[in-house]
Motif scaffolding. Structure first.
Motif, PDB file in Angstrom:
ATOM      1  N   GLY A  53       0.841  -1.063  -0.048  1.00 13.98           N
ATOM      2  CA  GLY A  53       0.032  -0.048   0.068  1.00 13.98           C
ATOM      3  C   GLY A  53       0.879   1.327   0.011  1.00 13.98           C
ATOM      4  N   THR A  54       0.332   2.242  -0.889  1.00 16.53           N
ATOM      5  CA  THR A  54       1.122   3.558  -0.863  1.00 16.53           C
ATOM      6  C   THR A  54       0.464   4.618   0.258  1.00 16.53           C
ATOM      7  N   ILE A  55       1.264   5.018   1.311  1.00 18.01           N
ATOM      8  CA  ILE A  55       0.362   5.806   2.325  1.00 18.01           C
ATOM      9  C   ILE A  55       1.322   7.157   2.113  1.00 18.01           C
ATOM     10  N   THR A  56       0.286   7.910   2.394  1.00 20.68           N
ATOM     11  CA  THR A  56       0.457   9.639   2.093  1.00 20.68           C
ATOM     12  C   THR A  56       0.514  10.112   3.330  1.00 20.68           C
ATOM     13  N   PHE A  57       1.580  10.882   3.471  1.00 19.96           N
ATOM     14  CA  PHE A  57       1.867  11.755   4.690  1.00 19.96           C
ATOM     15  C   PHE A  57       1.873  13.186   4.524  1.00 19.96           C
ATOM     16  N   ASN A  58       1.060  13.853   5.271  1.00 24.92           N
ATOM     17  CA  ASN A  58       0.871  15.569   5.441  1.00 24.92           C
ATOM     18  C   ASN A  58       1.928  15.829   6.745  1.00 24.92           C
ATOM     19  N   GLY A  59       2.538  16.989   6.462  1.00 24.12           N
ATOM     20  CA  GLY A  59       3.433  17.668   7.551  1.00 24.12           C
ATOM     21  C   GLY A  59       4.263  18.823   7.492  1.00 24.12           C
ATOM     22  N   SER A  60       5.315  19.003   7.784  1.00 24.51           N
ATOM     23  CA  SER A  60       6.128  19.925   7.307  1.00 24.51           C
ATOM     24  C   SER A  60       7.524  19.501   7.501  1.00 24.51           C
ATOM     25  N   GLY A  61       8.497  20.218   7.020  1.00 24.46           N
ATOM     26  CA  GLY A  61      10.152  19.822   7.022  1.00 24.46           C
ATOM     27  C   GLY A  61      10.648  18.762   6.264  1.00 24.46           C
ATOM     28  N   PHE A  62       9.827  18.233   5.350  1.00 22.93           N
ATOM     29  CA  PHE A  62      10.129  17.047   4.462  1.00 22.93           C
ATOM     30  C   PHE A  62      11.287  17.350   3.654  1.00 22.93           C
ATOM     31  N   VAL A  63      11.393  18.829   3.316  1.00 16.70           N
ATOM     32  CA  VAL A  63      12.449  19.265   2.521  1.00 16.70           C
ATOM     33  C   VAL A  63      13.316  20.238   3.319  1.00 16.70           C
ATOM     34  N   SER A  64      12.798  21.267   4.015  1.00 19.00           N
ATOM     35  CA  SER A  64      13.677  22.219   4.617  1.00 19.00           C
ATOM     36  C   SER A  64      14.549  21.554   5.494  1.00 19.00           C
ATOM     37  N   ASP A  65      14.161  20.369   6.145  1.00 16.47           N
ATOM     38  CA  ASP A  65      14.942  19.931   7.215  1.00 16.47           C
ATOM     39  C   ASP A  65      16.440  19.388   6.653  1.00 16.47           C
ATOM     40  N   GLY A  66      16.482  19.304   5.241  1.00 18.31           N
ATOM     41  CA  GLY A  66      17.509  18.793   4.880  1.00 18.31           C
ATOM     42  C   GLY A  66      17.832  17.132   4.845  1.00 18.31           C
ATOM     43  N   ALA A  67      18.617  16.717   4.314  1.00 20.86           N
ATOM     44  CA  ALA A  67      18.818  15.109   4.212  1.00 20.86           C
ATOM     45  C   ALA A  67      19.638  14.552   5.380  1.00 20.86           C
ATOM     46  N   ILE A  68      19.357  13.274   5.479  1.00 24.54           N
ATOM     47  CA  ILE A  68      19.847  12.705   6.540  1.00 24.54           C
ATOM     48  C   ILE A  68      21.346  12.629   6.260  1.00 24.54           C
ATOM     49  N   GLY A  69      22.219  13.039   7.190  1.00 23.25           N
ATOM     50  CA  GLY A  69      23.640  13.038   6.963  1.00 23.25           C
ATOM     51  C   GLY A  69      24.242  14.340   6.502  1.00 23.25           C
ATOM     52  N   GLY A  70      23.155  15.272   5.917  1.00 22.83           N
ATOM     53  CA  GLY A  70      23.468  16.469   5.350  1.00 22.83           C
ATOM     54  C   GLY A  70      23.124  16.543   4.038  1.00 22.83           C
ATOM     55  N   GLY A  71      22.936  17.606   3.204  1.00 19.05           N
ATOM     56  CA  GLY A  71      22.778  17.862   1.930  1.00 19.05           C
ATOM     57  C   GLY A  71      21.409  18.031   1.913  1.00 19.05           C
ATOM     58  N   THR A  72      20.890  18.139   0.512  1.00 18.16           N
ATOM     59  CA  THR A  72      19.679  18.359   0.157  1.00 18.16           C
ATOM     60  C   THR A  72      18.937  17.039  -0.038  1.00 18.16           C
ATOM     61  N   VAL A  73      17.560  17.294   0.226  1.00 19.54           N
ATOM     62  CA  VAL A  73      16.520  16.401  -0.024  1.00 19.54           C
ATOM     63  C   VAL A  73      16.066  16.128  -1.576  1.00 19.54           C
ATOM     64  N   VAL A  74      16.243  14.800  -2.165  1.00 17.01           N
ATOM     65  CA  VAL A  74      15.589  14.512  -3.388  1.00 17.01           C
ATOM     66  C   VAL A  74      14.228  14.679  -3.423  1.00 17.01           C
ATOM     67  N   VAL A  75      13.699  15.391  -4.440  1.00 15.39           N
ATOM     68  CA  VAL A  75      12.036  15.876  -4.474  1.00 15.39           C
ATOM     69  C   VAL A  75      11.741  15.115  -6.024  1.00 15.39           C
ATOM     70  N   GLY A  76      10.533  14.351  -5.786  1.00 14.76           N
ATOM     71  CA  GLY A  76      10.062  13.858  -7.024  1.00 14.76           C
ATOM     72  C   GLY A  76      10.642  12.670  -7.431  1.00 14.76           C
ATOM     73  N   ALA A  77      11.210  11.966  -6.752  1.00 11.80           N
ATOM     74  CA  ALA A  77      11.927  10.776  -7.216  1.00 11.80           C
ATOM     75  C   ALA A  77      12.116   9.785  -5.817  1.00 11.80           C
ATOM     76  N   PRO A  78      12.220   8.359  -5.885  1.00  8.16           N
ATOM     77  CA  PRO A  78      12.530   7.724  -4.983  1.00  8.16           C
ATOM     78  C   PRO A  78      13.835   7.929  -4.263  1.00  8.16           C
ATOM     79  N   THR A  79      13.877   8.182  -2.966  1.00  9.77           N
ATOM     80  CA  THR A  79      14.858   8.684  -2.269  1.00  9.77           C
ATOM     81  C   THR A  79      15.043   7.871  -0.797  1.00  9.77           C
ATOM     82  N   SER A  80      16.475   8.079  -0.532  1.00  4.77           N
ATOM     83  CA  SER A  80      16.923   7.533   0.847  1.00  4.77           C
ATOM     84  C   SER A  80      17.292   8.544   1.751  1.00  4.77           C
ATOM     85  N   THR A  81      17.029   9.827   1.052  1.00  4.03           N
ATOM     86  CA  THR A  81      17.462  10.990   1.844  1.00  4.03           C
ATOM     87  C   THR A  81      16.691  11.573   3.005  1.00  4.03           C
TER      88      THR A  81
END
Length: 272
Positions: A53-81
């Motif tokens: 099942g595909t679960i949709t999450f609403n909230g905040s900070g998914f991008v602005s918090d940055g990636a795990i370990g530093g760097g930017t978050v990948v948006v619109g593609a499968p990611t492990s950031t």
């Protein structure tokens, strides 16, 4: 099933890209304000047994918090950031759509309980204060893939629900023609019909049934009759809601039961 899983992933990807186009603003730390649905099947056997099942999450900070370990978050593609864990089990397919929306597929091995999203700034876990509560309920996948069942039929023993038909051979014939049905979870089948006419059948193993075109049969789908136990749930399993004696189960936390349910072949058998 693999094709279905691919379509699910494609739909999630498109939704994430569209959501990413409207990304604005920022957040000080990750938050989860809601998620939906609260139940679902896990992605088993690489999605070939159950697509997940595909679960949709609403909230905040998914991008602005940055990636795990530093760097930017990948948006619109499968990611492990960023990661999404279902009571400690990480999803292997996560897409961030924007700063306020993201998606994750329920992983194999997921457990009932809260969900945790981890970003570069920390983690947020679902709580009972959220709409409909903070727990996610896993509806166990009651089947194995055709590949797994064929390699080791004993792996499908005990699964007496949701048989799947992958192939008919031949796909046409006259009354008396022997037909081999190939699929998964066939050990629990309790009846075979061609259209509305009952047919004699033999369960060969977990992935094969042989049957004979019965007298009076007309061109139509081959149906497998089975029973759904109360401990399983099959959302979107292809049952026809108007089939005689059929009941389409729903993917609720309480799961579903049905005394006489049918699964149909993807294409008609042509009676010549």
């Amino acid at each position: 099933m693999r094709g279905h899983f691919a379509r699910v992933r494609a739909a999630v990807f498109c939704a994430a890209v569209l959501a990413g186009l409207v990304f604005v603003g920022s957040a000080l730390a990750v938050t989860i304000t809601s998620f939906d649905p609260h139940t679902g099947l896990p992605a088993k056997d690489n999605g070939e047994a159950c697509p997940g099942g595909t679960i949709t999450f609403n909230g905040s900070g998914f991008v602005s918090d940055g990636a795990i370990g530093g760097g930017t978050v990948v948006v619109g593609a499968p990611t492990s950031t960023v990661t999404v864990s279902f009571n400690g089990v990480k999803s292997t397919y996560v897409i961030v759509g924007s700063n306020t929306i993201m998606y994750a597929v329920v992983p194999d091995g997921a457990k009932d309980g809260p969900i945790t999203i981890t970003t570069g700034a920390g983690s947020a876990t679902t709580t009972d204060a959220l709409p409909n509560g903070g727990n996610f309920y896993v509806n166990p996948c009651p089947q194995v893939s055709l590949k797994v069942a064929t390699a080791n039929p004993t792996t499908a023993q005990g699964f007496n629900s949701t048989p799947s038909i992958y192939k008919l051979k031949p796909v046409s014939g006259k009354v008396g023609t022997a037909v081999t049905i190939t699929g998964t979870n066939l050990l629990g089948v309790t009846g075979v019909l061609l259209g509305t006419v009952k047919a004699k059948y033999t369960i060969v193993d977990a992935s094969h049934i042989t049957t004979t075109v019965p007298k009076g049969a007309k061109t139509g789908k081959i149906a497998l009759k089975y029973t759904i136990a109360g401990s399983t749930s099959q959302a979107g399993n292809g049952l026809a809601p108007n089939a005689a004696g059929a009941e389409t189960p729903h993917n609720f936390a309480s799961n579903s039961t049905a005394a006489a349910t049918y699964q149909f072949s993807p294409r008609n058998f042509i009676v010549t």
